[in-house]
Write a protein that holds these residues in place. Structure first.
Motif, PDB file in Angstrom:
ATOM      1  N   LYS A  23       0.875  -1.167   0.059  1.00 45.70           N
ATOM      2  CA  LYS A  23      -0.064   0.120  -0.107  1.00 45.70           C
ATOM      3  C   LYS A  23       0.967   1.382  -0.047  1.00 45.70           C
ATOM      4  N   LEU A  24       0.331   2.263  -0.578  1.00 48.60           N
ATOM      5  CA  LEU A  24       1.052   3.446  -0.330  1.00 48.60           C
ATOM      6  C   LEU A  24       1.018   4.151   1.039  1.00 48.60           C
ATOM      7  N   SER A  25       1.945   4.621   1.088  1.00 50.20           N
ATOM      8  CA  SER A  25       2.038   5.428   2.796  1.00 50.20           C
ATOM      9  C   SER A  25       1.166   6.717   2.362  1.00 50.20           C
ATOM     10  N   ALA A  26       0.882   7.271   3.641  1.00 51.40           N
ATOM     11  CA  ALA A  26       0.026   8.439   3.370  1.00 51.40           C
ATOM     12  C   ALA A  26       0.954   9.605   3.039  1.00 51.40           C
ATOM     13  N   GLU A  27       2.118   9.695   3.109  1.00 49.10           N
ATOM     14  CA  GLU A  27       3.072  10.601   2.665  1.00 49.10           C
ATOM     15  C   GLU A  27       2.855  10.502   1.082  1.00 49.10           C
ATOM     16  N   LYS A  28       3.106   9.213   0.426  1.00 49.33           N
ATOM     17  CA  LYS A  28       3.027   9.142  -0.927  1.00 49.33           C
ATOM     18  C   LYS A  28       1.625   9.793  -1.656  1.00 49.33           C
ATOM     19  N   VAL A  72      -7.870  -2.546 -10.756  1.00 45.29           N
ATOM     20  CA  VAL A  72      -8.828  -1.526  -9.874  1.00 45.29           C
ATOM     21  C   VAL A  72      -8.921  -2.480  -8.486  1.00 45.29           C
ATOM     22  N   LYS A  73      -8.818  -3.481  -8.551  1.00 46.05           N
ATOM     23  CA  LYS A  73      -9.085  -4.625  -7.291  1.00 46.05           C
ATOM     24  C   LYS A  73      -7.670  -4.567  -6.483  1.00 46.05           C
ATOM     25  N   ASP A  74      -6.618  -4.685  -7.259  1.00 45.12           N
ATOM     26  CA  ASP A  74      -5.350  -5.043  -6.385  1.00 45.12           C
ATOM     27  C   ASP A  74      -4.465  -3.865  -6.412  1.00 45.12           C
ATOM     28  N   ALA A  75      -4.794  -2.788  -6.963  1.00 42.73           N
ATOM     29  CA  ALA A  75      -3.901  -1.468  -6.622  1.00 42.73           C
ATOM     30  C   ALA A  75      -4.146  -0.904  -5.162  1.00 42.73           C
ATOM     31  N   SER A  76      -3.221  -0.081  -4.793  1.00 41.83           N
ATOM     32  CA  SER A  76      -3.467   0.359  -3.471  1.00 41.83           C
ATOM     33  C   SER A  76      -4.404   1.412  -3.505  1.00 41.83           C
ATOM     34  N   HIS A  77      -4.512   2.149  -4.198  1.00 43.29           N
ATOM     35  CA  HIS A  77      -5.654   3.091  -4.233  1.00 43.29           C
ATOM     36  C   HIS A  77      -5.789   3.229  -5.930  1.00 43.29           C
ATOM     37  N   VAL A  78      -7.391   3.824  -6.022  1.00 40.39           N
ATOM     38  CA  VAL A  78      -7.895   4.055  -7.343  1.00 40.39           C
ATOM     39  C   VAL A  78      -8.088   5.461  -7.571  1.00 40.39           C
ATOM     40  N   ILE A 153       6.158   5.275  -7.803  1.00 41.63           N
ATOM     41  CA  ILE A 153       4.793   4.461  -7.555  1.00 41.63           C
ATOM     42  C   ILE A 153       4.457   3.935  -8.859  1.00 41.63           C
ATOM     43  N   ASP A 154       4.041   2.821  -8.878  1.00 41.00           N
ATOM     44  CA  ASP A 154       3.588   2.212 -10.389  1.00 41.00           C
ATOM     45  C   ASP A 154       2.141   2.607 -10.595  1.00 41.00           C
ATOM     46  N   ALA A 155       1.697   2.765 -11.817  1.00 41.34           N
ATOM     47  CA  ALA A 155       0.258   3.373 -12.130  1.00 41.34           C
ATOM     48  C   ALA A 155      -0.104   2.560 -13.433  1.00 41.34           C
ATOM     49  N   CYS A 156      -1.487   2.587 -13.594  1.00 47.66           N
ATOM     50  CA  CYS A 156      -1.882   2.181 -15.029  1.00 47.66           C
ATOM     51  C   CYS A 156      -2.766   3.176 -15.491  1.00 47.66           C
ATOM     52  N   PRO A 157      -2.806   3.956 -16.486  1.00 46.30           N
ATOM     53  CA  PRO A 157      -3.828   4.854 -16.969  1.00 46.30           C
ATOM     54  C   PRO A 157      -4.853   4.105 -17.697  1.00 46.30           C
ATOM     55  N   MET A 158      -6.270   4.421 -17.425  1.00 44.99           N
ATOM     56  CA  MET A 158      -7.212   3.561 -17.980  1.00 44.99           C
ATOM     57  C   MET A 158      -8.252   4.564 -18.427  1.00 44.99           C
ATOM     58  N   GLU A 159      -8.606   4.200 -19.890  1.00 43.05           N
ATOM     59  CA  GLU A 159      -9.823   4.798 -20.569  1.00 43.05           C
ATOM     60  C   GLU A 159     -10.879   3.726 -20.510  1.00 43.05           C
ATOM     61  N   VAL A 185      -3.141   3.133  -8.585  1.00 42.68           N
ATOM     62  CA  VAL A 185      -1.710   3.393  -8.294  1.00 42.68           C
ATOM     63  C   VAL A 185      -1.278   2.403  -7.231  1.00 42.68           C
ATOM     64  N   GLY A 186      -0.002   2.110  -7.004  1.00 39.40           N
ATOM     65  CA  GLY A 186       0.350   1.124  -6.178  1.00 39.40           C
ATOM     66  C   GLY A 186       1.820   0.543  -6.509  1.00 39.40           C
ATOM     67  N   TYR A 187       2.009  -0.879  -6.111  1.00 36.83           N
ATOM     68  CA  TYR A 187       3.317  -1.116  -6.286  1.00 36.83           C
ATOM     69  C   TYR A 187       3.083  -2.542  -7.310  1.00 36.83           C
ATOM     70  N   ARG A 188       3.915  -2.714  -8.453  1.00 42.06           N
ATOM     71  CA  ARG A 188       3.904  -3.741  -9.541  1.00 42.06           C
ATOM     72  C   ARG A 188       4.144  -5.206  -8.446  1.00 42.06           C
ATOM     73  N   ALA A 189       3.497  -6.058  -9.072  1.00 48.97           N
ATOM     74  CA  ALA A 189       3.864  -7.488  -8.649  1.00 48.97           C
ATOM     75  C   ALA A 189       5.080  -7.875  -9.085  1.00 48.97           C
ATOM     76  N   GLU A 190       5.605  -8.861  -8.363  1.00 48.36           N
ATOM     77  CA  GLU A 190       6.758  -9.541  -8.980  1.00 48.36           C
ATOM     78  C   GLU A 190       6.716 -10.236 -10.177  1.00 48.36           C
ATOM     79  N   ASP A 191       5.663 -10.891 -10.290  1.00 48.64           N
ATOM     80  CA  ASP A 191       5.411 -11.428 -11.613  1.00 48.64           C
ATOM     81  C   ASP A 191       4.801 -11.108 -12.491  1.00 48.64           C
ATOM     82  N   ASP A 192       4.789  -9.592 -12.578  1.00 45.19           N
ATOM     83  CA  ASP A 192       4.201  -9.026 -13.715  1.00 45.19           C
ATOM     84  C   ASP A 192       5.259  -8.904 -14.961  1.00 45.19           C
TER      85      ASP A 192
END
Length: 212
Positions: A23-28, A72-78, A153-159, A185-192
């Motif tokens: 999860k993203l820290s509050a600071e991030k 959208v399910k696995d990200a730290s935040h959407v 921070i990892d991210a995936c822009p989505m339309e 946004v969040g952090y990538r999985a090692e197996d991505d």
């Protein structure tokens, strides 16, 4: 090119699989919020709001209305980038009130520009204004993607989502806004597997035109 920012932009990619345990820290998260607020917009009007979803139940409900994309399910935040549903005269006046308060700019200087903007919007069709506001959301998206890269921070822009259903689920219409873009946004999985793939881009010489 030995540049830290270029290296970080090389590092970023559209994350296909997030590590749901990270999860993203509050600071991030605060950095992303502030970066959104500092994004350049036309006239400086900021006809945008950012909806931040961390509630897991809500994120789960977003999956079927996001083309079943599990990010959208696995990200730290959407992050849902939203535009105002209308551009009212009051919205414009409120902006110039802030300019007056923060910069102490006299009203005799501000009023002609304020009146010009109000008149300009009054001549536009609602769909044209909607398109203009959506473009501002894309400016914010680009800014957020760069900040994500800098902050690792990892991210995936989505339309690929159903805006009307997002609006209904998140009760955005009641807030006077509508969804335009989605950014998990969040952090990538090692197996991505996509994280280690080389970027596919046209060469700099192919995309830059210079007049010297």
């Amino acid at each position: 090119m030995n540049s830290e920012i270029i290296q970080k932009l090389q590092w970023r990619y559209a994350t296909k699989k997030f590590d749901a345990s990270k999860k993203l820290s509050a600071e991030k998260l605060d950095i992303l919020k502030e970066a959104f607020n500092l994004t350049a917009t036309s006239y400086g009007l900021q006809p945008l709001k950012l909806v931040v979803v961390s509630n897991q139940e809500l994120k789960d409900q977003l999956v079927p209305i996001s083309m079943n994309q599990l990010q959208v399910k696995d990200a730290s935040h959407v992050l849902v980038l939203c535009a105002e549903t209308e551009m009212s005269n009051k919205f414009v006046v409120d902006y110039f009130d802030r300019v007056e308060a923060i910069r102490a700019t006299p009203r005799e200087i501000l009023n002609p520009f304020q009146d010009h903007i109000i008149a300009s919007f009054s001549e536009k069709e609602p769909k044209e204004i909607d398109r203009w506001m959506a473009k501002q959301a894309y400016l914010a998206l680009g800014n957020l993607l760069t900040v994500c890269a800098v902050e690792q921070i990892d991210a995936c822009p989505m339309e690929g989502f159903e805006p009307a259903k997002y609006d209904e689920l998140l009760q955005l219409n009641e807030k006077g806004i509508r969804s335009v873009l989605v950014l998990p946004v969040g952090y990538r999985a090692e197996d991505d597997q996509f994280s280690s793939m080389k970027k596919v881009r046209r060469g700099v010489d192919d995309v830059i035109i210079e007049f010297n």
